[in-house]
Design a protein around this motif. Structure first.
Motif, PDB file in Angstrom:
ATOM      1  N   GLY A 106       1.787  19.591  -8.364  1.00 39.42           N
ATOM      2  CA  GLY A 106       2.067  20.365  -7.165  1.00 39.42           C
ATOM      3  C   GLY A 106       1.110  20.080  -6.021  1.00 39.42           C
ATOM      4  N   LEU A 107       0.483  18.891  -6.034  1.00 38.52           N
ATOM      5  CA  LEU A 107      -0.466  18.527  -4.983  1.00 38.52           C
ATOM      6  C   LEU A 107       0.162  17.555  -3.993  1.00 38.52           C
ATOM      7  CD1 LEU A 107      -3.613  17.947  -7.225  1.00 38.52           C
ATOM      8  CD2 LEU A 107      -3.071  19.973  -5.869  1.00 38.52           C
ATOM      9  N   LYS A 108      -0.406  17.500  -2.797  1.00 34.72           N
ATOM     10  CA  LYS A 108       0.063  16.584  -1.758  1.00 34.72           C
ATOM     11  C   LYS A 108      -1.103  15.715  -1.304  1.00 34.72           C
ATOM     12  CE  LYS A 108       3.715  19.478   0.193  1.00 34.72           C
ATOM     13  NZ  LYS A 108       4.718  18.982  -0.681  1.00 34.72           N
TER      14      LYS A 108
ATOM     15  N   TYR B 254       0.842  -1.202   0.000  1.00 31.37           N
ATOM     16  CA  TYR B 254       0.000   0.000   0.000  1.00 31.37           C
ATOM     17  C   TYR B 254       0.875   1.250   0.000  1.00 31.37           C
ATOM     18  CZ  TYR B 254      -3.187   3.653   1.552  1.00 31.37           C
ATOM     19  OH  TYR B 254      -3.906   4.823   1.654  1.00 31.37           O
ATOM     20  N   GLN B 255       1.922   1.240   0.800  1.00 27.42           N
ATOM     21  CA  GLN B 255       2.828   2.388   0.834  1.00 27.42           C
ATOM     22  C   GLN B 255       3.505   2.572  -0.525  1.00 27.42           C
ATOM     23  OE1 GLN B 255       3.136   4.733   3.373  1.00 27.42           O
ATOM     24  NE2 GLN B 255       4.140   5.804   1.681  1.00 27.42           N
ATOM     25  N   GLU B 256       3.894   1.464  -1.156  1.00 21.39           N
ATOM     26  CA  GLU B 256       4.478   1.553  -2.504  1.00 21.39           C
ATOM     27  C   GLU B 256       3.477   2.169  -3.484  1.00 21.39           C
ATOM     28  OE1 GLU B 256       6.419  -2.038  -4.111  1.00 21.39           O
ATOM     29  OE2 GLU B 256       6.389  -2.803  -2.057  1.00 21.39           O
ATOM     30  N   LEU B 257       2.212   1.758  -3.373  1.00 24.17           N
ATOM     31  CA  LEU B 257       1.181   2.300  -4.247  1.00 24.17           C
ATOM     32  C   LEU B 257       0.959   3.781  -3.976  1.00 24.17           C
ATOM     33  CD1 LEU B 257      -0.865   1.800  -6.485  1.00 24.17           C
ATOM     34  CD2 LEU B 257      -2.449   0.908  -4.763  1.00 24.17           C
ATOM     35  N   LEU B 258       0.953   4.177  -2.717  1.00 27.34           N
ATOM     36  CA  LEU B 258       0.852   5.602  -2.367  1.00 27.34           C
ATOM     37  C   LEU B 258       2.001   6.387  -2.992  1.00 27.34           C
ATOM     38  CD1 LEU B 258      -0.049   5.921   1.433  1.00 27.34           C
ATOM     39  CD2 LEU B 258      -1.447   6.572  -0.527  1.00 27.34           C
ATOM     40  N   ASP B 259       3.218   5.852  -2.854  1.00 28.53           N
ATOM     41  CA  ASP B 259       4.396   6.536  -3.405  1.00 28.53           C
ATOM     42  C   ASP B 259       4.289   6.673  -4.920  1.00 28.53           C
ATOM     43  OD1 ASP B 259       5.397   6.626  -0.814  1.00 28.53           O
ATOM     44  OD2 ASP B 259       6.804   4.965  -1.107  1.00 28.53           O
ATOM     45  N   LEU B 260       3.824   5.621  -5.594  1.00 28.65           N
ATOM     46  CA  LEU B 260       3.674   5.665  -7.047  1.00 28.65           C
ATOM     47  C   LEU B 260       2.606   6.678  -7.447  1.00 28.65           C
ATOM     48  CD1 LEU B 260       4.397   4.469  -9.853  1.00 28.65           C
ATOM     49  CD2 LEU B 260       2.547   2.818  -9.477  1.00 28.65           C
ATOM     50  N   ARG B 261       1.468   6.651  -6.776  1.00 26.36           N
ATOM     51  CA  ARG B 261       0.391   7.612  -7.077  1.00 26.36           C
ATOM     52  C   ARG B 261       0.889   9.036  -6.889  1.00 26.36           C
ATOM     53  NH1 ARG B 261      -3.804   5.409  -3.037  1.00 26.36           N
ATOM     54  NH2 ARG B 261      -4.553   7.534  -3.203  1.00 26.36           N
ATOM     55  N   TYR B 262       1.637   9.276  -5.822  1.00 23.47           N
ATOM     56  CA  TYR B 262       2.158  10.619  -5.582  1.00 23.47           C
ATOM     57  C   TYR B 262       3.090  11.039  -6.718  1.00 23.47           C
ATOM     58  CZ  TYR B 262       4.708  14.532  -3.695  1.00 23.47           C
ATOM     59  OH  TYR B 262       5.297  15.766  -3.563  1.00 23.47           O
ATOM     60  N   LYS B 263       4.038  10.160  -7.051  1.00 21.89           N
ATOM     61  CA  LYS B 263       5.044  10.475  -8.070  1.00 21.89           C
ATOM     62  C   LYS B 263       4.413  10.732  -9.445  1.00 21.89           C
ATOM     63  CE  LYS B 263       8.024   7.461 -10.230  1.00 21.89           C
ATOM     64  NZ  LYS B 263       8.980   6.355 -10.231  1.00 21.89           N
ATOM     65  N   ILE B 264       3.431   9.922  -9.821  1.00 16.69           N
ATOM     66  CA  ILE B 264       2.856   9.999 -11.158  1.00 16.69           C
ATOM     67  C   ILE B 264       1.708  11.008 -11.255  1.00 16.69           C
ATOM     68  CG2 ILE B 264       1.641   8.661 -12.953  1.00 16.69           C
ATOM     69  CD1 ILE B 264       4.641   7.947 -12.561  1.00 16.69           C
ATOM     70  N   LEU B 265       0.870  11.067 -10.238  1.00 12.34           N
ATOM     71  CA  LEU B 265      -0.356  11.855 -10.348  1.00 12.34           C
ATOM     72  C   LEU B 265      -0.337  13.195  -9.628  1.00 12.34           C
ATOM     73  CD1 LEU B 265      -2.811   8.885  -9.764  1.00 12.34           C
ATOM     74  CD2 LEU B 265      -2.162   9.894 -11.960  1.00 12.34           C
TER      75      LEU B 265
END
Length: 145
Positions: free
Chosen positions: A30-32, A14-25
Motif C-alpha cells: 500500500g505504498l507509493k 528506468y521507467q520499466e524498472l520503476l514500474d516493476l519495483r512498484y508492482k512487486i515491492l
C-alpha cells in the motif's frame, strides 16, 4: 538466458524498472513512490535483468554508495512470472561483482523479515536488532566481499 544491464536514470528502461519495483515491492504494502526520493536516484547505480528471448526487463535492483567501503543494495525486485527461477540470486551475485569491481569491500541492506533466509543463503549475516521503517520490520544484513 538472461543478461544484466546498467539502467540509465530517466531512460525508458528506468521507467520499466520503476514500474516493476512498484508492482512487486510497494503496491502490495500500500505504498507509493515519493517524487522527492526519485530525484535522489539520479546518483544511484540501477541494474536490470533482461530476458534475452523477449528483451523484457524481468528484475532489477539499486546500488547506493554508503561510504568508501560500503554499498547498499536496495529495491530488489523480480517479476512474479520469473520468481523461483534463481533470478534474485543471480541479481545479488551480479551486484556483488559490480560492487567489488568498483572498489567496495562490503555490501549492506535492510531486508524485510520475510526474505532474511534468502539473503542468509547468499552469505549475508544479520547485524543488530530488528527496526521499523514506514510500518515495515527490517533487519540490517551485511556481507563482506
Amino acid at each position: 538466458m538472461i543478461r544484466f544491464i546498467d539502467v540509465e536514470f530517466g531512460s525508458s528502461r528506468y521507467q520499466e524498472l520503476l514500474d516493476l519495483r512498484y508492482k512487486i515491492l510497494l503496491q502490495p504494502l500500500g505504498l507509493k513512490f515519493l517524487d522527492s526520493y526519485r530525484e535522489q536516484e539520479a546518483t544511484f547505480l540501477h541494474i536490470g535483468c533482461i530476458d534475452n528471448s523477449t528483451d523484457e526487463l524481468i528484475g532489477g535492483l539499486i546500488l547506493v554508495p554508503v561510504d568508501n567501503e560500503e554499498i547498499r543494495v536496495m529495491q530488489v525486485a523480480v517479476d512474479v512470472v520469473h520468481q523461483g527461477e534463481g533470478i534474485g540470486r543471480k541479481l545479488i551475485e551480479h551486484a556483488e561483482t559490480v560492487a567489488k569491481e568498483i572498489g567496495y569491500s562490503r555490501v549492506v541492506m535492510h531486508a524485510m523479515l520475510s526474505v532474511v533466509g534468502f539473503y542468509e543463503k547468499l552469505g549475508f549475516v544479520q547485524e543488530g536488532d530488528m527496526f521499523e521503517e514506514k510500518g515495515i520490520n527490517f533487519v540490517r544484513m551485511v556481507k563482506e566481499l
